[in-house]
Design a protein around this motif. Structure first.
Motif, mmCIF file in Angstrom:
data_model
loop_
_atom_site.group_PDB
_atom_site.id
_atom_site.type_symbol
_atom_site.label_atom_id
_atom_site.label_comp_id
_atom_site.label_asym_id
_atom_site.label_seq_id
_atom_site.Cartn_x
_atom_site.Cartn_y
_atom_site.Cartn_z
ATOM 1 N N ALA A 1 53.695 89.980 48.628
ATOM 2 C CA ALA A 1 54.958 89.391 49.090
ATOM 3 C C ALA A 1 54.950 89.195 50.603
ATOM 4 C CB ALA A 1 56.121 90.290 48.691
ATOM 5 N N HIS A 2 54.047 89.868 51.301
ATOM 6 C CA HIS A 2 53.996 89.730 52.753
ATOM 7 C C HIS A 2 53.101 88.594 53.235
ATOM 8 C CE1 HIS A 2 55.914 93.724 52.538
ATOM 9 N NE2 HIS A 2 56.570 93.237 53.561
ATOM 10 N N ASN B 1 55.385 84.227 50.219
ATOM 11 C CA ASN B 1 56.830 84.368 49.980
ATOM 12 C C ASN B 1 57.530 83.046 50.252
ATOM 13 O OD1 ASN B 1 57.259 84.289 52.928
ATOM 14 N ND2 ASN B 1 56.327 86.317 52.863
ATOM 15 N N VAL C 1 56.215 83.176 55.492
ATOM 16 C CA VAL C 1 55.784 84.071 56.570
ATOM 17 C C VAL C 1 54.524 84.820 56.134
ATOM 18 C CG1 VAL C 1 56.440 86.101 57.944
ATOM 19 C CG2 VAL C 1 58.191 84.463 57.209
ATOM 20 N N VAL D 1 52.715 88.046 57.291
ATOM 21 C CA VAL D 1 52.870 89.174 58.211
ATOM 22 C C VAL D 1 51.491 89.584 58.733
ATOM 23 C CG1 VAL D 1 53.777 91.515 58.498
ATOM 24 C CG2 VAL D 1 54.951 89.897 56.980
ATOM 25 N N GLN E 1 51.698 93.932 62.898
ATOM 26 C CA GLN E 1 53.158 94.011 62.743
ATOM 27 C C GLN E 1 53.552 95.176 61.829
ATOM 28 O OE1 GLN E 1 53.747 89.704 61.741
ATOM 29 N NE2 GLN E 1 55.416 89.885 63.201
ATOM 30 N N THR F 1 57.796 100.051 62.114
ATOM 31 C CA THR F 1 57.301 98.673 62.027
ATOM 32 C C THR F 1 58.006 97.942 60.880
ATOM 33 O OG1 THR F 1 55.451 99.473 60.694
ATOM 34 C CG2 THR F 1 55.027 99.161 63.031
ATOM 35 N N CYS G 1 61.509 94.368 60.847
ATOM 36 C CA CYS G 1 61.817 93.156 60.083
ATOM 37 C C CYS G 1 62.924 93.391 59.068
ATOM 38 C CB CYS G 1 60.580 92.658 59.342
ATOM 39 S SG CYS G 1 59.327 91.990 60.435
ATOM 40 N N HIS G 2 62.946 94.565 58.457
ATOM 41 C CA HIS G 2 63.893 94.818 57.368
ATOM 42 C C HIS G 2 65.061 95.647 57.862
ATOM 43 C CE1 HIS G 2 61.257 93.252 54.212
ATOM 44 N NE2 HIS G 2 60.256 93.898 54.769
HETATM 45 C C1 HEC Z 1 56.939 90.754 60.216
HETATM 46 C C2 HEC Z 1 58.000 91.109 59.301
HETATM 47 C C3 HEC Z 1 57.765 92.160 58.220
HETATM 48 C C4 HEC Z 1 57.244 93.431 58.366
HETATM 49 C C5 HEC Z 1 56.680 94.088 59.624
HETATM 50 C C6 HEC Z 1 57.376 94.061 57.057
HETATM 51 N N1 HEC Z 1 57.936 93.179 56.167
HETATM 52 FE FE1 HEC Z 1 58.407 93.613 54.224
HETATM 53 N N2 HEC Z 1 58.840 91.629 53.900
HETATM 54 C C7 HEC Z 1 58.840 90.651 54.878
HETATM 55 C C8 HEC Z 1 59.022 89.348 54.243
HETATM 56 C C9 HEC Z 1 59.099 88.002 54.963
HETATM 57 C C10 HEC Z 1 59.125 89.612 52.846
HETATM 58 C C11 HEC Z 1 59.322 88.582 51.721
HETATM 59 C C12 HEC Z 1 60.779 88.352 51.515
HETATM 60 C C13 HEC Z 1 61.036 87.350 50.398
HETATM 61 O O1 HEC Z 1 60.188 87.148 49.528
HETATM 62 O O2 HEC Z 1 62.147 86.804 50.404
HETATM 63 C C14 HEC Z 1 59.041 91.061 52.667
HETATM 64 C C15 HEC Z 1 59.181 91.723 51.444
HETATM 65 C C16 HEC Z 1 59.219 93.121 51.290
HETATM 66 C C17 HEC Z 1 59.557 93.828 50.063
HETATM 67 C C18 HEC Z 1 59.953 93.197 48.720
HETATM 68 C C19 HEC Z 1 58.750 92.654 48.012
HETATM 69 C C20 HEC Z 1 57.862 93.735 47.466
HETATM 70 O O3 HEC Z 1 56.673 93.786 47.851
HETATM 71 O O4 HEC Z 1 58.327 94.566 46.661
HETATM 72 C C21 HEC Z 1 59.454 95.173 50.337
HETATM 73 C C22 HEC Z 1 59.724 96.326 49.390
HETATM 74 C C23 HEC Z 1 59.035 95.293 51.730
HETATM 75 N N3 HEC Z 1 58.918 94.024 52.277
HETATM 76 C C24 HEC Z 1 58.785 96.485 52.381
HETATM 77 C C25 HEC Z 1 58.147 96.584 53.620
HETATM 78 C C26 HEC Z 1 57.585 97.814 54.167
HETATM 79 C C27 HEC Z 1 57.608 99.165 53.494
HETATM 80 C C28 HEC Z 1 57.065 97.486 55.404
HETATM 81 C C29 HEC Z 1 56.318 98.386 56.381
HETATM 82 C C30 HEC Z 1 55.070 98.980 55.911
HETATM 83 C C31 HEC Z 1 57.322 96.057 55.632
HETATM 84 N N4 HEC Z 1 57.955 95.567 54.527
HETATM 85 C C32 HEC Z 1 56.992 95.366 56.787
HETATM 86 C C33 HEC Z 1 58.687 90.862 56.240
HETATM 87 C C34 HEC Z 1 58.168 92.008 56.814
#
Ligand code: HEC
Ligand code: HEC
Ligand code: HEC
Ligand code: HEC
Length: 187
Positions: A63-64, A67, A71, A73, A77, A135, A139-140
């Motif tokens: 998902a990172h 998506n 984006v 990631v 980051q 970190t 974003c979240h």
């Molecule tokens: C640079 C920005 C960024 C960072 C840093 C980031 N995320 Fe995300 N994350 C996103 C984006 C963009 C999505 C996709 C959202 C969508 O699909 O609408 C996402 C989706 C998710 C999701 C939902 C999808 C899934 O895989 O279940 C989770 C849970 C999540 N992030 C957790 C984390 C965690 C834990 C970290 C740190 C280790 C992290 N994120 C770091 C931007 C970021």
């Protein structure tokens, strides 16, 4: 040039002027170093040593990297705290990886990664726990505030319950969310 003069307390400039100049040089040096560190924080830099590992492809499949927002990631980051001090500390730790790179037999192979995935994952998780997943929170940030409409009820409820707890009782993002970018090994 009279060397002795160089080490004598300056008669021309006051101590406070010299201190002020020192501070300016320090600040400029600090920002110059930040610039260099940032330049070494691209995915390409990370992949110079991890080039035979599937890490980047894993991000792109998650998902990172795949998506609706489009984006992708970047490694740093998630892996490197963005606050200057933590950033510096992590960078010094990464510089130790140069030693590992040179000494670990077969490090830059997929076989090595698979064989050591669990241990490496737990090292990465330990770091994220130390920085309270800061970190992720960059974003979240909505997770710690009021949940947006679009968030699943179950997620909103879990997050709200967690943030109602005393800070030292709270769980951090990666306690509940493992494998958000790479497959977290079972067992
Ligand atoms: C640079 C920005 C960024 C960072 C840093 C980031 N995320 Fe995300 N994350 C996103 C984006 C963009 C999505 C996709 C959202 C969508 O699909 O609408 C996402 C989706 C998710 C999701 C939902 C999808 C899934 O895989 O279940 C989770 C849970 C999540 N992030 C957790 C984390 C965690 C834990 C970290 C740190 C280790 C992290 N994120 C770091 C931007 C970021
Ligand atoms: C100089 C080579 C080198 C570079 C550049 C490098 N790594 Fe590594 N990395 C290693 C080595 C070697 C290990 C195994 C360390 C060990 O277990 O002793 C490692 C392990 C890791 C781990 C798991 C262990 C831990 O301590 O968290 C993560 C996460 C990681 N690297 C991320 C990154 C990121 C992100 C970048 C880019 C900012 C990066 N690496 C750049 C050589 C490198
Ligand atoms: C107590 C466990 C717990 C903690 C701590 C936690 N989460 Fe969650 N989170 C969940 C559960 C359960 C879900 C819903 C199931 C899922 O999507 O994985 C969820 C869902 C999500 C989602 C997807 C939400 C959506 O739009 O549906 C994101 C993004 C996310 N969490 C990010 C984070 C971040 C960032 C942190 C740290 C600030 C965090 N979570 C801390 C349990 C937790
Ligand atoms: C969305 C956040 C995120 C991104 C982006 C990300 N990682 Fe990770 N990475 C993690 C987390 C969290 C772990 C800890 C283990 C887990 O939960 O899967 C981890 C674990 C690792 C490990 C240990 C081995 C493993 O598979 O668990 C290495 C090495 C690593 N990452 C390198 C990288 C590199 C290189 C990149 C860029 C190509 C990258 N990571 C991008 C969050 C991320």
């Amino acid at each position: 040039m009279n060397w002795r003069k160089l080490f004598k307390p300056s008669s021309r400039y006051s101590v406070s002027t010299l201190v002020a100049v020192g501070v300016v040089i320090g600040v400029v040096g600090y920002f110059a170093m930040q610039q260099t560190l940032h330049a070494t924080s691209t995915d390409e830099f990370c992949m110079t040593c991890h080039s035979n590992h599937s890490l980047k492809d894993e991000v792109l499949a998650s998902a990172h990297g795949n998506n609706r927002a489009g984006v992708v990631v970047q490694c740093q980051q998630c892996h490197i705290a963005q606050e200057p001090f933590n950033y510096l500390v992590k960078k010094i730790v990464v510089s130790k990886d140069i030693w590992g790179y040179l000494t670990i037999d077969g490090f830059n192979t997929q076989e090595w990664l698979e064989a050591n995935r669990k241990e490496q994952a737990d090292l990465a998780l330990a770091y994220l726990k130390r920085i309270d997943s800061s970190t992720c929170q960059n974003c979240h940030n909505q997770v710690t505030q009021e949940a947006p409409e679009a968030m699943k009820t179950m997620a909103a409820r879990m997050h709200a319950a967690n943030y109602k707890k005393e800070p030292d009782q709270r769980r951090t993002c990666v306690d509940c969310h493992k494998g958000v970018a790479h497959p977290y090994p079972k067992g």
